[in-house]
Design a protein around this motif. Structure first.
Motif, PDB file in Angstrom:
ATOM      1  N   SER A   7       0.847  -1.185   0.000  1.00  0.00           N
ATOM      2  CA  SER A   7       0.000   0.000   0.000  1.00  0.00           C
ATOM      3  C   SER A   7       0.885   1.238   0.000  1.00  0.00           C
ATOM      4  N   GLY A   8       0.284   2.355  -0.362  1.00  0.00           N
ATOM      5  CA  GLY A   8       0.966   3.630  -0.218  1.00  0.00           C
ATOM      6  C   GLY A   8       1.457   4.279  -1.486  1.00  0.00           C
ATOM      7  N   GLY A   9       1.325   3.620  -2.625  1.00  0.00           N
ATOM      8  CA  GLY A   9       1.744   4.268  -3.863  1.00  0.00           C
ATOM      9  C   GLY A   9       0.808   5.407  -4.215  1.00  0.00           C
ATOM     10  N   GLY A  10       1.144   6.115  -5.274  1.00  0.00           N
ATOM     11  CA  GLY A  10       0.292   7.208  -5.709  1.00  0.00           C
ATOM     12  C   GLY A  10       1.053   8.221  -6.522  1.00  0.00           C
ATOM     13  N   SER A  11       0.458   9.397  -6.642  1.00  0.00           N
ATOM     14  CA  SER A  11       1.048  10.476  -7.432  1.00  0.00           C
ATOM     15  C   SER A  11       1.433  11.624  -6.521  1.00  0.00           C
ATOM     16  N   VAL A  12       2.561  12.219  -6.822  1.00  0.00           N
ATOM     17  CA  VAL A  12       3.062  13.321  -6.015  1.00  0.00           C
ATOM     18  C   VAL A  12       3.889  14.231  -6.907  1.00  0.00           C
ATOM     19  N   GLN A  13       3.989  15.468  -6.525  1.00  0.00           N
ATOM     20  CA  GLN A  13       4.848  16.386  -7.267  1.00  0.00           C
ATOM     21  C   GLN A  13       6.306  16.230  -6.829  1.00  0.00           C
ATOM     22  N   ALA A  14       7.198  16.628  -7.702  1.00  0.00           N
ATOM     23  CA  ALA A  14       8.625  16.575  -7.389  1.00  0.00           C
ATOM     24  C   ALA A  14       8.903  17.310  -6.080  1.00  0.00           C
TER      25      ALA A  14
END
Length: 120
Positions: A7-14
């Protein structure tokens, strides 16, 4: 015989952070190594971080102090705290464990993978 739940993946900004978690369950006698690998389509899977039962950790050269691996031997869990993420960290991240099953057979298991996407 060994199941891994990530668990814990996703999208994030640099520059942002993500925390990946992995829990192992099944007919496990003991776990030696727990870690994370990643793969980009067309490339080989590469080590991100791995930890022995004693807590000795190895990191991929690209980590450069940005990630921290931790594990709870009693719960058979491993976490990866990823800070200062870069677009080149975008990949599918896989949990990996190696150890002994009840009956003293060795095992190695992989999770299903969790996508990490870092946008610039």
């Amino acid at each position: 015989q060994v199941q891994l739940v990530e668990s814990g993946g996703g999208s994030v900004q640099a520059g942002g952070s993500l925390r990946l978690s992995c829990a192992a369950s099944g007919s496990i006698l003991s776990i030696d190594a727990m870690g994370w690998y990643r793969q980009v389509p067309g490339n080989q899977r590469e080590l991100v971080a791995a930890s022995t039962r004693a807590g000795n950790a190895n990191y991929g050269d690209f980590v450069e102090g940005r990630f921290t691996i931790s594990r709870d031997n009693a719960k058979n869990t491993v976490n990866l705290q990823m800070n200062s993420l870069k677009p080149e960290d975008t990949a599918v991240y896989y949990c990996n464990t190696r150890g002994l099953l009840r009956g003293f057979r060795q095992f190695e298991s992989w999770g299903q993978g969790t996508q990490v996407t870092v946008s610039s």
